[in-house]
Structures are given as structure tokens and as C-alpha cells.
Design a protein around this motif. Structure first.
Motif, mmCIF file in Angstrom:
data_model
loop_
_atom_site.group_PDB
_atom_site.id
_atom_site.type_symbol
_atom_site.label_atom_id
_atom_site.label_comp_id
_atom_site.label_asym_id
_atom_site.label_seq_id
_atom_site.Cartn_x
_atom_site.Cartn_y
_atom_site.Cartn_z
ATOM 1 N N ILE A 69 0.860 -1.045 -0.054
ATOM 2 C CA ILE A 69 -0.027 0.044 0.083
ATOM 3 C C ILE A 69 0.837 1.328 0.058
ATOM 4 N N LEU A 70 1.715 1.148 0.861
ATOM 5 C CA LEU A 70 3.010 2.429 1.033
ATOM 6 C C LEU A 70 3.580 2.646 -0.441
ATOM 7 N N SER A 71 3.845 1.484 -0.891
ATOM 8 C CA SER A 71 4.649 1.843 -2.267
ATOM 9 C C SER A 71 3.808 2.546 -3.558
ATOM 10 N N ILE A 72 2.536 2.395 -3.461
ATOM 11 C CA ILE A 72 1.516 3.191 -4.252
ATOM 12 C C ILE A 72 1.266 4.519 -3.651
ATOM 13 N N VAL A 73 1.048 5.011 -2.208
ATOM 14 C CA VAL A 73 0.906 6.117 -1.951
ATOM 15 C C VAL A 73 2.304 6.984 -2.132
ATOM 16 N N THR A 74 3.517 6.317 -2.043
ATOM 17 C CA THR A 74 4.602 7.246 -1.854
ATOM 18 C C THR A 74 5.291 7.101 -3.335
ATOM 19 N N CYS A 75 4.601 6.583 -4.376
ATOM 20 C CA CYS A 75 5.288 6.733 -5.531
ATOM 21 C C CYS A 75 5.532 8.091 -6.208
ATOM 22 N N CYS A 76 4.827 9.194 -5.683
ATOM 23 C CA CYS A 76 5.239 10.481 -6.069
ATOM 24 C C CYS A 76 6.360 11.253 -5.295
ATOM 25 N N CYS A 77 6.996 10.440 -4.718
ATOM 26 C CA CYS A 77 8.179 11.215 -3.832
ATOM 27 C C CYS A 77 9.277 10.735 -4.929
ATOM 28 N N TYR A 78 9.319 11.247 -6.027
ATOM 29 C CA TYR A 78 10.538 11.150 -7.070
ATOM 30 C C TYR A 78 10.467 9.866 -7.216
ATOM 31 N N GLY A 79 9.517 8.837 -7.052
ATOM 32 C CA GLY A 79 9.718 7.560 -7.715
ATOM 33 C C GLY A 79 10.458 6.616 -6.608
ATOM 34 N N ILE A 80 11.531 7.236 -5.710
ATOM 35 C CA ILE A 80 12.505 6.290 -4.998
ATOM 36 C C ILE A 80 11.837 5.654 -3.987
ATOM 37 N N VAL A 81 11.061 6.461 -3.000
ATOM 38 C CA VAL A 81 10.604 5.954 -1.921
ATOM 39 C C VAL A 81 9.425 4.441 -2.431
ATOM 40 N N ILE B 9 2.230 -2.903 -8.788
ATOM 41 C CA ILE B 9 1.673 -1.685 -9.248
ATOM 42 C C ILE B 9 2.360 -0.500 -8.578
ATOM 43 N N GLY B 10 2.508 -0.526 -7.355
ATOM 44 C CA GLY B 10 3.532 0.657 -6.779
ATOM 45 C C GLY B 10 4.771 0.957 -7.636
ATOM 46 N N ILE B 11 5.700 -0.211 -7.677
ATOM 47 C CA ILE B 11 6.892 -0.383 -8.504
ATOM 48 C C ILE B 11 6.642 0.450 -9.900
ATOM 49 N N VAL B 12 5.539 -0.093 -10.702
ATOM 50 C CA VAL B 12 5.486 0.530 -12.114
ATOM 51 C C VAL B 12 5.002 1.927 -11.957
ATOM 52 N N LEU B 13 4.306 2.414 -10.892
ATOM 53 C CA LEU B 13 3.705 3.688 -10.728
ATOM 54 C C LEU B 13 5.170 4.601 -10.293
ATOM 55 N N SER B 14 5.947 3.907 -9.523
ATOM 56 C CA SER B 14 7.327 4.708 -9.142
ATOM 57 C C SER B 14 8.171 4.920 -10.441
ATOM 58 N N LEU C 94 10.196 0.373 -1.452
ATOM 59 C CA LEU C 94 8.954 -0.088 -0.650
ATOM 60 C C LEU C 94 8.361 -1.438 -1.342
ATOM 61 N N GLY C 95 8.284 -1.092 -2.672
ATOM 62 C CA GLY C 95 7.780 -2.013 -3.448
ATOM 63 C C GLY C 95 8.892 -3.283 -3.566
ATOM 64 N N VAL C 96 10.041 -2.973 -4.040
ATOM 65 C CA VAL C 96 10.909 -3.901 -3.812
ATOM 66 C C VAL C 96 10.990 -4.700 -2.582
ATOM 67 N N VAL C 97 11.325 -4.255 -1.650
ATOM 68 C CA VAL C 97 11.242 -4.974 -0.198
ATOM 69 C C VAL C 97 9.878 -5.815 -0.090
ATOM 70 N N ALA C 98 8.697 -5.253 -0.685
ATOM 71 C CA ALA C 98 7.473 -5.911 -0.372
ATOM 72 C C ALA C 98 7.559 -7.149 -1.252
ATOM 73 N N LEU C 99 8.061 -7.127 -2.323
ATOM 74 C CA LEU C 99 8.149 -8.114 -3.288
ATOM 75 C C LEU C 99 9.138 -9.238 -2.700
ATOM 76 N N VAL C 100 10.372 -8.882 -2.128
ATOM 77 C CA VAL C 100 11.186 -9.879 -1.676
ATOM 78 C C VAL C 100 10.651 -10.542 -0.485
ATOM 79 N N LEU C 101 10.013 -9.734 0.482
ATOM 80 C CA LEU C 101 9.280 -10.555 1.518
ATOM 81 C C LEU C 101 8.136 -11.467 0.987
ATOM 82 N N ALA C 102 7.341 -11.132 -0.021
ATOM 83 C CA ALA C 102 6.333 -11.717 -0.465
ATOM 84 C C ALA C 102 6.805 -13.370 -1.014
#
Length: 110
Positions: free
Chosen positions: A17-29, A70-75, A33-41
Motif C-alpha cells: 500500500i505504501l509503495s503506491i502512496v509514496t510513488c510520487c516521492c520522485y519514484g524512489i521511496v 503496481i507501486g513499482i510500475v507507478l514509481s 518499498l515495492g521491492v522490499v515487499a516483493l522480496v518478503l512476499a
């Protein structure tokens, strides 16, 4: 044997969820978060695949994984957009509103 909650299942969902919410932080945050979520998943999915009857909460993992993708793509799209802005208008224009307006007028008047 009693079923236990899959480790990090809620964390994966929150990071997704946070990877989607924070995608507008220059895409970095959002990307981090998206990559960390994928690794944990991935780890949670492997653990669940070994003994599915021992764990609950796999739905959170699946949902978090989808949200992370989705968050990674948007970021990535937002990061590409920011890079394009800097390449097109320059660093000075990004910091000066009047210069930015002038360069935009030049761009659209052509």
C-alpha cells in the motif's frame, strides 16, 4: 497442529500500500518499498508452499504482492517523468517558477 499467521504477511500488505502512496516521492521511496515487499512476499510464498496447512494470512501476501507490483510500475513511470522534466527544462527552471513558465511557453509556442 494449530495454524499460525504467515510471518510478515501484514507487513507485506502495508509495504504494498505504501509503495503506491509514496510513488510520487520522485519514484524512489515507492520503488524501495515495492521491492522490499516483493522480496518478503517471495520468502513468505516459499514458506507457505512448503506447508500450506500450517499458515494463515496468505491472502495478505498475494494482495501485498499485487500492490507492490503496481507501486513499482507507478514509481518507475513517475521517476521517468521527473528525469524527462529535468532533461527538458533543466535544474534552474525546476527551481524558478518564472523561468519554468517561460520555457513552457517557448516549448508550446513552437
Amino acid at each position: 497442529m494449530e495454524q499460525q499467521k504467515l510471518p510478515n504477511s501484514t507487513l507485506i500488505l502495508v509495504f504494498g500500500i505504501l509503495s503506491i502512496v509514496t510513488c510520487c516521492c520522485y519514484g524512489i521511496v515507492g520503488l524501495i518499498l515495492g521491492v522490499v515487499a516483493l522480496v518478503l512476499a517471495k520468502k513468505a510464498t516459499q514458506l507457505y508452499a512448503e506447508n500450506p496447512e500450517d499458515y494463515t494470512g496468505f491472502q495478505n501476501v498475494k494482495t501485498g504482492k499485487v500492490l507492490a507490483i503496481i507501486g513499482i510500475v507507478l514509481s518507475l513511470l513517475y521517476a521517468i517523468f521527473v528525469i524527462w522534466l529535468f532533461a527538458t527544462f533543466g535544474w534552474e527552471a525546476m527551481q524558478d517558477q518564472e523561468l519554468m513558465q517561460e520555457r513552457m511557453r517557448e516549448m508550446f509556442d513552437q
